[in-house]
Design an enzyme around this catalytic site. Sequence first.
Site, PDB file in Angstrom:
ATOM      1  CG  ASP A 109      -2.315   0.612   0.753  1.00 26.55           C
ATOM      2  OD1 ASP A 109      -2.342   1.821   0.457  1.00 26.55           O
ATOM      3  OD2 ASP A 109      -3.310  -0.114   0.693  1.00 26.55           O
TER       4      ASP A 109
ATOM      5  N   GLY B 105      -7.666  -4.490   0.852  1.00 26.58           N
ATOM      6  CA  GLY B 105      -6.585  -5.335   1.360  1.00 26.58           C
ATOM      7  C   GLY B 105      -5.472  -5.536   0.347  1.00 26.58           C
ATOM      8  CE  LYS B 106      -4.010  -0.297  -2.405  1.00 25.08           C
ATOM      9  NZ  LYS B 106      -5.056   0.155  -1.452  1.00 25.08           N
ATOM     10  NE  ARG B 107      -4.953  -9.879   2.732  1.00 25.80           N
ATOM     11  CZ  ARG B 107      -4.927  -8.857   3.593  1.00 25.80           C
ATOM     12  NH1 ARG B 107      -4.566  -7.653   3.203  1.00 25.80           N
ATOM     13  NH2 ARG B 107      -5.261  -9.047   4.855  1.00 25.80           N
ATOM     14  CB  THR B 142      -8.434  -3.414  -3.295  1.00 22.52           C
ATOM     15  OG1 THR B 142      -7.876  -3.600  -1.986  1.00 22.52           O
ATOM     16  CG2 THR B 142      -9.482  -2.308  -3.240  1.00 22.52           C
TER      17      THR B 142
END
Lengths: 305, 305
Positions: A109, B105-107, B142
């Site tokens: 992030d 969470g941009k996993r 996300t």
Amino acid sequence: MSMDALIEKIKETGNPTVAGLDPKLDYVPEFIKEEAYDTYGKNAKGAAKALLAFNKGLMDELSGIVPAVKPQMAYYEMYGLEGLMALSETVSYAKEKGFYVILDGKRNDIGSTAEAYAEAYLGESKIDADTTWTDFPADALTVNPYLGTDGVLPFVKQCEDRDKGIFVLVKTSNPSSGEFQDLVIDGQTLYERVATLVNRWGMSTVGKTGYSGVGAVVGATYPQQIEDLRKLMPNTYFLVPGYGAQGGKAEDVAKAFNADGLGAIINASRSIMCAYKKAGAPEADFAKAAKEEALRMKYDIIRFI
Amino acid sequence: MSMDALIEKIKETGNPTVAGLDPKLDYVPEFIKEEAYDTYGKNAKGAAKALLAFNKGLMDELSGIVPAVKPQMAYYEMYGLEGLMALSETVSYAKEKGFYVILDGKRNDIGSTAEAYAEAYLGESKIDADTTWTDFPADALTVNPYLGTDGVLPFVKQCEDRDKGIFVLVKTSNPSSGEFQDLVIDGQTLYERVATLVNRWGMSTVGKTGYSGVGAVVGATYPQQIEDLRKLMPNTYFLVPGYGAQGGKAEDVAKAFNADGLGAIINASRSIMCAYKKAGAPEADFAKAAKEEALRMKYDIIRFI
């Protein structure tokens, strides 16, 4: 601030490998699940306690044999809050047993949000200077670089301040990793661009062994790229997934090491965790089978380095 | 399997914005923290309960005004296991209050590991078909695309099977986002390449409104790129961070919408959560100030679309 702590454990064990702890319930012997369900119920808590008992059994046998463990966060998050409690206990137990702990979370992030992730896994939770706690006391974390320098430096800061490490995804082991990573810009691939920045990000964190705290994930399934990247990132420690089940061979992963015999740690997860299944061993011997497979893997690899 | 559920809520409220719930303790009014520390102690639990009370207060006022909330997972993970419990309760409370919930969470990972993340946040935790639970019942997540198609399709499968959505990072709002994302390959930037694949990944999930379940994160801070990407991804919903504090203006984010007035949802986090500080309002009015700022933002944006 470097990989010195990891290197020390690799030297102690003579073993440049890391055991992935990715415990799907399918991998856990029936007797462990039955005992957990009998005690805690066949529910979230029972499932998480089974995963934890499996991990502890594996770590008891692997301690002193394998220098590091790598819990894959997805497999704990998959079981919800109880799964995350099992992750917390797994990390603490791993530290007690002397392992270097790499949390595989591929976090990413920007700015203060990246700082928050870095504090969660490499730093500490806090209300103020007098009130802190650490539920996931890892030594290193995997990080995804797509957001650029803004997204990586907050993690590097924890490496500088607290003797921690990160492993940045450079060239991953999966079949479609080339879709973006292999794209060529002015004669250089994207993963080479990332590699160049990994060098730069790591410069402030080079330890007494000459390796920086900013490592790289480089898949075993692409041996030519391992060789190229080894030259491009001489001071970078490589975390190499894809040995065994995914097709990477010992000859391939050998290219990840420098002439000093250091510079890489090779991961295996399922082949160690499920060794008892492949060996046709009794379930009660799951940890012994894992240890035998870990030793087989060690000797398979070190004959080439 | 699409963005229909989100679009319905946007139409109900007449408001194409989403309130970020990124609750650092610094943002929380003193009286909430004091009450939480008095009840639970000045410790992890007290901190998490303060975050939760803050979130609930905000959601009580924003319900019916704002169609969606976006908890940023890093800020909960930062407070450890108790923080994650606060996240779980925040998501459940948001669902009760009728919000569409986007977990930020941009996993990212590959194969069965990406499946595990997808199950954790878009699917369900399970022992077997009769024993399931869901601690984080989000509507969308996300996702970071650096690993390629292997790393995204397991999330798309949940979109297909369960009426869920994902937002793939395409062009992020941070200063260094161009470092990799703007690199040019054969006359096309990397973010345009990602955009082309977002179209493809979403094809199986187009809903009755014409939008697919696979959305894109496109930063408000790069208005020219918003315009280009809008043309390149006509059926893709855009999640647009960077309005307000990061410098994105209403005129800029207006470019993210299609002629149908749909196609984008604009995020603001700190400007809403901390509106009471900026307004110099009494702390007791934090939620009212947040509501006023949310309405101001709504009218600021909809005049351009």
